[in-house]
Design a protein around this motif. Structure first.
Motif, short mmCIF file in Angstrom:
data_model
loop_
_atom_site.label_atom_id
_atom_site.label_comp_id
_atom_site.label_asym_id
_atom_site.label_seq_id
_atom_site.Cartn_x
_atom_site.Cartn_y
_atom_site.Cartn_z
N VAL A 1 2.17 1.83 -3.55
CA VAL A 1 1.16 2.49 -4.40
C VAL A 1 1.07 3.97 -4.04
O VAL A 1 0.96 4.84 -4.91
N TRP A 2 1.18 4.28 -2.73
CA TRP A 2 1.15 5.68 -2.28
C TRP A 2 2.31 6.47 -2.90
O TRP A 2 2.15 7.62 -3.32
N SER B 1 1.38 7.61 -6.27
CA SER B 1 -0.01 8.07 -6.41
C SER B 1 -0.07 9.51 -6.90
O SER B 1 -0.32 10.42 -6.13
N THR C 1 -7.18 9.00 -7.00
CA THR C 1 -7.71 7.64 -7.10
C THR C 1 -6.67 6.63 -6.61
O THR C 1 -6.98 5.71 -5.84
N LEU C 2 -5.42 6.80 -7.06
CA LEU C 2 -4.34 5.89 -6.62
C LEU C 2 -4.12 6.00 -5.12
O LEU C 2 -3.86 5.01 -4.44
N SER D 1 0.84 -1.21 0.00
CA SER D 1 0.00 0.00 0.00
C SER D 1 0.87 1.26 0.00
O SER D 1 0.53 2.26 -0.63
N VAL E 1 -6.38 6.68 -2.88
CA VAL E 1 -7.46 5.94 -2.22
C VAL E 1 -7.24 4.43 -2.34
O VAL E 1 -7.44 3.68 -1.38
N ILE E 2 -6.77 3.99 -3.52
CA ILE E 2 -6.46 2.55 -3.70
C ILE E 2 -5.40 2.11 -2.68
O ILE E 2 -5.50 1.05 -2.06
N ALA E 3 -4.39 2.97 -2.49
CA ALA E 3 -3.33 2.67 -1.50
C ALA E 3 -3.94 2.49 -0.11
O ALA E 3 -3.61 1.56 0.62
N ARG E 4 -4.88 3.39 0.24
CA ARG E 4 -5.52 3.30 1.56
C ARG E 4 -6.38 2.04 1.67
O ARG E 4 -6.50 1.45 2.74
N ILE E 5 -7.01 1.65 0.56
CA ILE E 5 -7.85 0.44 0.58
C ILE E 5 -6.99 -0.80 0.82
O ILE E 5 -7.30 -1.64 1.67
N ILE E 6 -5.86 -0.89 0.09
CA ILE E 6 -4.95 -2.04 0.29
C ILE E 6 -4.47 -2.05 1.74
O ILE E 6 -4.42 -3.09 2.40
#
Length: 479
Positions: A153-154, A157, A161-162, A150, A164-169
């Protein structure tokens, strides 16, 4: 009365456990037991260090959020951010919250925090149950790899959107916290369990003091020469996360031996549903073959924990609104306020909580809840800084005691191959409370004003107080 009874039970089950562990060792048990207790102590220290490193990386983002949102607002005009912003604007207008940059970033932080907690609520029971089947070590390494991913990805980012994806992972992978409490439960006896849980609390307190400071430093120093604001802190977080994985890989030994594991993950759809459906979680349905009286106690404890954390996390979230509105606090003063809370929590956990005699956890948790009621009233009505900080000190005492003690009480229930599931479900109910609390507290705060909001919180605390006073932790002495 129950303490004596459980003392008796304790010695029995100890013998049983030793029979299992040392069935094949003809020599006397003293040496292996000594070695085992040394190993156990070491495992608790390893979990403490690992959790601390993880929390430093995790809390670092908190002071960066406002500037991150500014960055994405400038660089990501057409993505997810404007859509989310319009939703938050709708919520803000509905409650009549002033349209200032400060409140916007607090609400945004709240939305991202709630999303993160909601994902933990989904993932914790599944990760816990999986650790009962496959062991703690593989799941610990898996969740930490997810956390490191995660941060990777951050680091790239360039749009929201990226991010938020990092936070989701990260949210899905955050099961390492409930795994840590399960590991402490695996390796501790009735006498050392409370100390182990207090250590986990201390890791949180130190993490929440040091992490934001590191984050604030990055917020001030980065963004020069055309580099993205998030790049340096993300790189630092990746470094911490990778170091943590290596540390666990080399030093952490499995604490749930094969012969004590659950046989299967539960084959049916119903078993899977028990780990995800909120009603099943409140009923602890995934915990099979447990005494009905024990299951009733778990349910009661789960509801008390949920209700307490719902109120606590909600009002904690609105503190930022309160100090900004009433005392015109800057971000720096606000940072100092959270350092004050963290420092008192660490002192309470290190100095007081670790010395509590086993079996006294319920009394201390009740005391923490009782203290929180005047604390809410003082915070809600304080017009100058001294009474406000007096209220905060009481608030911090509760923050340092209640969750730790409830976790210790819950950790006693169930057999070795159920601990992961039980602790995962318990942690998950807390995460659900943290996801919902800030939303409701914000609504109360802005529709009724801070004084009534905190008064309401104080009155509603009576519910978990009564619930917890009915709980009979009769088995607290059992390892």
């Amino acid at each position: 009365m129950s303490e004596n009874g459980s003392h008796h039970h304790n010695s029995n089950s100890n013998h049983q456990n030793n029979d299992i562990s040392f069935k094949f060792t003809p020599q006397k048990l003293d040496a292996p037991q000594r070695r085992e207790s040394g190993d156990n102590h070491k495992m608790i220290s390893i979990v403490f260090l690992s959790l601390l490193v993880d929390l430093l990386a995790f809390t670092m983002i908190l002071p960066l959020l406002p500037s991150l949102l500014d960055y994405y607002a400038q660089h990501d005009k057409g993505g997810l951010l404007p859509q989310l912003q319009s939703k938050i604007d709708g919520f803000r207008n509905l409650l009549g919250i002033p349209d200032t940059e400060k409140y916007n970033s607090v609400l945004f932080g709240g939305v991202i925090g709630s999303l993160f907690s909601f994902l933990q609520y989904i993932a914790s029971p599944v990760i816990g149950a999986a650790s009962d089947v496959y062991g703690r070590r593989p799941l610990m390494l898996l969740t930490m790899t997810g956390i490191a991913l995660s941060y990777c990805v951050w680091a790239v980012s360039h749009n929201f959107t990226l991010f938020v994806i990092a936070r989701i992972i990260g949210g899905i992978s955050k099961g390492n916290v409930s795994l840590s409490t399960t590991i402490v439960t695996d390796v501790s006896t009735a006498t050392t369990r409370g100390k182990g849980m207090a250590l986990i609390g201390i890791a949180f307190s130190i993490g929440f003091i040091m992490g934001p400071m590191i984050g604030a430093y990055f917020a001030m120093s980065s963004g020069g020469k055309g580099e993205a604001l998030y790049f340096k802190p993300a790189l630092f977080a990746i470094t911490l996360a990778v170091a943590d994985i290596i540390f666990i890989f080399f030093f952490f030994k499995e604490t749930l031996p094969r012969h004590r594991r659950a046989l299967s993950f539960g084959s049916s759809f119903k078993d899977a549903q028990d780990l995800i459906n909120p009603i099943s979680l409140f009923l602890f349905s995934a915990v099979k073959n447990i005494k009905p009286s024990d299951q009733r106690m778990l349910r009661l404890l789960g509801v008390c924990y949920f209700f307490y954390l719902f109120l606590f996390s909600g009002l904690e979230f609105t503190l930022t609104f309160l100090v900004h509105r009433r005392f015109q606090y800057t971000s720096m003063q606000q940072g100092k306020m959270f350092v004050f809370i963290g420092a008192i929590m660490a002192l309470v956990q290190g100095g007081y909580l670790r010395r509590i005699r086993p079996g006294k956890e319920k009394r201390v948790a009740l005391m923490g809840m009782v203290v929180l009621i005047p604390s809410f009233l003082i915070i809600g009505y304080a017009t100058s800084v001294v009474p406000f900080y007096t209220g905060l000190a009481l608030f911090s005492f509760a923050a340092g005691t209640v969750v730790s003690c409830l976790t210790t009480i819950v950790s006693v229930y169930g057999s070795a191959d159920q601990k992961g599931t039980i602790m995962g479900i318990f942690r998950s109910l807390g995460a659900l409370a943290r996801a919902l609390g800030p939303i409701f507290a914000s609504m109360w705060f802005w529709s009724m004003g801070p004084a009534i909001c905190y008064l309401l919180g104080g009155v509603m605390l009576i519910v978990p107080l009564i619930g917890l006073s009915i709980v009979v932790p009769q088995k607290v002495m059992e390892p």
